[in-house]
Design a protein around this motif. Sequence first.
Motif, PDB file in Angstrom:
ATOM      1  N   THR A   1       0.836  -1.190   0.000  1.00 61.71           N
ATOM      2  CA  THR A   1       0.000   0.000   0.000  1.00 61.71           C
ATOM      3  C   THR A   1       0.876   1.247   0.000  1.00 61.71           C
ATOM      4  N   LYS A   2       0.527   2.191  -0.865  1.00 63.86           N
ATOM      5  CA  LYS A   2       1.238   3.466  -0.905  1.00 63.86           C
ATOM      6  C   LYS A   2       0.365   4.511  -0.231  1.00 63.86           C
ATOM      7  N   PHE A   3       0.920   5.204   0.732  1.00 63.52           N
ATOM      8  CA  PHE A   3       0.202   6.246   1.442  1.00 63.52           C
ATOM      9  C   PHE A   3       0.537   7.598   0.828  1.00 63.52           C
ATOM     10  N   LEU A   4      -0.441   8.476   0.802  1.00 63.34           N
ATOM     11  CA  LEU A   4      -0.210   9.836   0.331  1.00 63.34           C
ATOM     12  C   LEU A   4       0.532  10.624   1.406  1.00 63.34           C
ATOM     13  N   SER A   5       1.382  11.518   0.972  1.00 60.91           N
ATOM     14  CA  SER A   5       2.050  12.417   1.908  1.00 60.91           C
ATOM     15  C   SER A   5       1.074  13.514   2.316  1.00 60.91           C
ATOM     16  N   ALA A   6       1.431  14.252   3.344  1.00 55.80           N
ATOM     17  CA  ALA A   6       0.604  15.385   3.766  1.00 55.80           C
ATOM     18  C   ALA A   6       0.480  16.398   2.631  1.00 55.80           C
ATOM     19  N   ASP A   7       1.565  16.602   1.875  1.00 54.80           N
ATOM     20  CA  ASP A   7       1.512  17.528   0.730  1.00 54.80           C
ATOM     21  C   ASP A   7       0.549  17.030  -0.334  1.00 54.80           C
ATOM     22  N   ASP A   8       0.530  15.710  -0.581  1.00 50.74           N
ATOM     23  CA  ASP A   8      -0.406  15.130  -1.554  1.00 50.74           C
ATOM     24  C   ASP A   8      -1.849  15.305  -1.097  1.00 50.74           C
ATOM     25  N   VAL A   9      -2.076  15.082   0.178  1.00 52.41           N
ATOM     26  CA  VAL A   9      -3.431  15.245   0.738  1.00 52.41           C
ATOM     27  C   VAL A   9      -3.861  16.703   0.620  1.00 52.41           C
ATOM     28  N   GLU A  10      -2.957  17.619   0.928  1.00 50.66           N
ATOM     29  CA  GLU A  10      -3.275  19.046   0.837  1.00 50.66           C
ATOM     30  C   GLU A  10      -3.607  19.438  -0.602  1.00 50.66           C
ATOM     31  N   ALA A  11      -2.852  18.917  -1.568  1.00 48.40           N
ATOM     32  CA  ALA A  11      -3.121  19.210  -2.979  1.00 48.40           C
ATOM     33  C   ALA A  11      -4.475  18.636  -3.406  1.00 48.40           C
ATOM     34  N   ALA A  12      -4.778  17.420  -2.957  1.00 51.24           N
ATOM     35  CA  ALA A  12      -6.068  16.798  -3.294  1.00 51.24           C
ATOM     36  C   ALA A  12      -7.221  17.595  -2.693  1.00 51.24           C
TER      37      ALA A  12
END
Length: 75
Positions: free
Chosen positions: A2-13
């Motif tokens: 499983t690949k988890f999103l980074s906080a930066d990825d979550v913020e962009a989403a």
Amino acid sequence: MTKFLSADDVEAAAKRRGLTIPMLCSEAGVSHPTFYRWKAGAHTPTLKTYQKIIAALRARRRRGAPIVRGQEASQ
């Protein structure tokens, strides 16, 4: 694996869905200071917290993102 999103990825989403971090965290039932500690590298979210955040992003995607200010006139 499983690949988890980074906080930066979550913020962009969140931003793509028209959400601020406080709005996303409110929808997820997570405090926004928790998110900002994760983003700063001072905290790693529990799996349950991470799942709540991702679930809130997915729910927003299903409902459709709201119109972002400034785009009303162009539609």
